[in-house]
Design a protein around this motif. Structure first.
Motif, PDB file in Angstrom:
ATOM      1  N   GLU A   3      -3.482  41.043  -4.757  1.00  0.00           N
ATOM      2  CA  GLU A   3      -2.649  41.399  -5.896  1.00  0.00           C
ATOM      3  C   GLU A   3      -2.533  42.917  -6.049  1.00  0.00           C
ATOM      4  O   GLU A   3      -1.471  43.444  -6.375  1.00  0.00           O
ATOM      5  CB  GLU A   3      -3.201  40.769  -7.183  1.00  0.00           C
ATOM      6  N   ARG A   6      -0.148  44.102  -3.417  1.00  0.00           N
ATOM      7  CA  ARG A   6       1.205  43.722  -3.815  1.00  0.00           C
ATOM      8  C   ARG A   6       1.750  44.707  -4.845  1.00  0.00           C
ATOM      9  O   ARG A   6       2.889  45.136  -4.759  1.00  0.00           O
ATOM     10  CB  ARG A   6       1.186  42.305  -4.367  1.00  0.00           C
ATOM     11  N   ALA A   7       0.934  45.045  -5.825  1.00  0.00           N
ATOM     12  CA  ALA A   7       1.373  45.996  -6.851  1.00  0.00           C
ATOM     13  C   ALA A   7       1.685  47.349  -6.219  1.00  0.00           C
ATOM     14  O   ALA A   7       2.614  48.027  -6.636  1.00  0.00           O
ATOM     15  CB  ALA A   7       0.310  46.136  -7.929  1.00  0.00           C
ATOM     16  N   TRP A   9       2.815  48.076  -3.026  1.00  0.00           N
ATOM     17  CA  TRP A   9       4.091  48.130  -2.308  1.00  0.00           C
ATOM     18  C   TRP A   9       5.266  47.883  -3.240  1.00  0.00           C
ATOM     19  O   TRP A   9       6.349  48.418  -3.024  1.00  0.00           O
ATOM     20  CB  TRP A   9       4.104  47.197  -1.104  1.00  0.00           C
ATOM     21  N   GLU A  10       5.064  47.093  -4.301  1.00  0.00           N
ATOM     22  CA  GLU A  10       6.149  46.880  -5.253  1.00  0.00           C
ATOM     23  C   GLU A  10       6.491  48.176  -5.988  1.00  0.00           C
ATOM     24  O   GLU A  10       7.654  48.466  -6.242  1.00  0.00           O
ATOM     25  CB  GLU A  10       5.783  45.791  -6.254  1.00  0.00           C
ATOM     26  N   GLY A  11       5.467  48.964  -6.293  1.00  0.00           N
ATOM     27  CA  GLY A  11       5.710  50.252  -6.934  1.00  0.00           C
ATOM     28  C   GLY A  11       6.488  51.193  -6.026  1.00  0.00           C
ATOM     29  O   GLY A  11       7.404  51.894  -6.475  1.00  0.00           O
ATOM     30  N   LEU A  13       8.474  50.233  -3.592  1.00  0.00           N
ATOM     31  CA  LEU A  13       9.818  49.668  -3.485  1.00  0.00           C
ATOM     32  C   LEU A  13      10.665  50.041  -4.700  1.00  0.00           C
ATOM     33  O   LEU A  13      11.808  50.493  -4.552  1.00  0.00           O
ATOM     34  CB  LEU A  13       9.742  48.147  -3.335  1.00  0.00           C
ATOM     35  N   GLU A  14      10.117  49.901  -5.888  1.00  0.00           N
ATOM     36  CA  GLU A  14      10.854  50.250  -7.103  1.00  0.00           C
ATOM     37  C   GLU A  14      11.201  51.732  -7.137  1.00  0.00           C
ATOM     38  O   GLU A  14      12.324  52.113  -7.490  1.00  0.00           O
ATOM     39  CB  GLU A  14      10.045  49.869  -8.340  1.00  0.00           C
ATOM     40  N   GLN A  43      20.082  46.033   1.831  1.00  0.00           N
ATOM     41  CA  GLN A  43      19.257  44.880   1.475  1.00  0.00           C
ATOM     42  C   GLN A  43      18.479  44.372   2.685  1.00  0.00           C
ATOM     43  O   GLN A  43      17.286  44.091   2.589  1.00  0.00           O
ATOM     44  CB  GLN A  43      20.148  43.760   0.904  1.00  0.00           C
ATOM     45  N   PHE A  50       9.892  45.587   3.599  1.00  0.00           N
ATOM     46  CA  PHE A  50       8.947  45.113   2.587  1.00  0.00           C
ATOM     47  C   PHE A  50       8.775  43.592   2.598  1.00  0.00           C
ATOM     48  O   PHE A  50       8.138  43.039   1.718  1.00  0.00           O
ATOM     49  CB  PHE A  50       9.406  45.553   1.191  1.00  0.00           C
ATOM     50  N   LEU A  53       3.761  41.680   3.250  1.00  0.00           N
ATOM     51  CA  LEU A  53       2.908  42.474   2.364  1.00  0.00           C
ATOM     52  C   LEU A  53       2.473  43.737   3.099  1.00  0.00           C
ATOM     53  O   LEU A  53       1.862  43.674   4.160  1.00  0.00           O
ATOM     54  CB  LEU A  53       1.684  41.663   1.934  1.00  0.00           C
ATOM     55  N   ASN A  55       0.888  47.825   2.628  1.00  0.00           N
ATOM     56  CA  ASN A  55       0.254  48.766   1.726  1.00  0.00           C
ATOM     57  C   ASN A  55       0.098  50.101   2.437  1.00  0.00           C
ATOM     58  O   ASN A  55       0.239  50.200   3.635  1.00  0.00           O
ATOM     59  CB  ASN A  55      -1.097  48.240   1.229  1.00  0.00           C
TER      60      ASN A  55
END
Length: 176
Positions: A3, A6-7, A9-11, A13-14, A43, A50, A53, A55
């Protein structure tokens, strides 16, 4: 632990989409010449980068990976469209509208001529003149030899120079 990764790589990506999303779309647009296809290429590049997963990405490194994935997706799409390129000349084209502005005419001429280049030639031209990459960097990004990049750039330059050269009787008005 998963988790947390995940947080992370999501950060990234955003942040990438917020900070560099428009630049990525412009880059893809230069490759393909169509705004909808450009959005699809971005896209595809984001999913390829991404999709699993990941990091440890810094924002700059993530953008580099996405740009490389965009170029690869564009070239792959070009390979798959070989059959279509054989019959595209049969496609009906809308009638052109004359423009009063020379700059608009020139932009349309350049865009039309870019569409006549092969996917590799176009990718090399965009990477050289839009991304301002050196031949060795282009070769590395596309996974081809520097000699092949030089050949693609030379072929593209010859095609574009012949097609875009001022014709006899053309009047160049720098004011527009």
């Amino acid at each position: 632990m998963q988790e947390t990764a995940r947080a992370g790589w999501e950060g990234v990506l955003e942040a990438l989409i917020a900070d560099r999303g428009d630049a990525l779309v412009r880059y893809a647009y230069l490759l393909c010449g169509d705004p909808d296809d450009a959005a699809d290429l971005v896209q595809t590049g984001l999913v390829a980068t991404f999709g699993r997963l990941r990091n440890g990405f810094a924002l700059e490194r993530a953008e580099s990976y996405v740009r490389r994935a965009i170029a690869s997706a564009y070239l792959d799409r070009g390979r798959r469209a070989t059959r279509w390129r054989r019959i595209v000349h049969l496609q009906a084209r809308p009638e052109s509208v004359d423009s009063a502005a020379r700059a608009v005419d020139l932009q349309l001429d350049v865009r039309a001529q870019l569409e006549t280049l092969s996917p590799r030639e176009r990718a090399c031209v965009v990477l050289r003149y839009y991304e301002d990459l050196k031949v060795d960097d282009i070769a590395d990004r596309l996974g081809i030899s520097a000699g092949a990049v030089k050949r693609y750039l030379s072929d593209a330059h010859a095609k574009l120079a012949d097609a875009l050269a001022p014709q006899e009787g053309d009047v160049h008005d720098p004011a527009g």
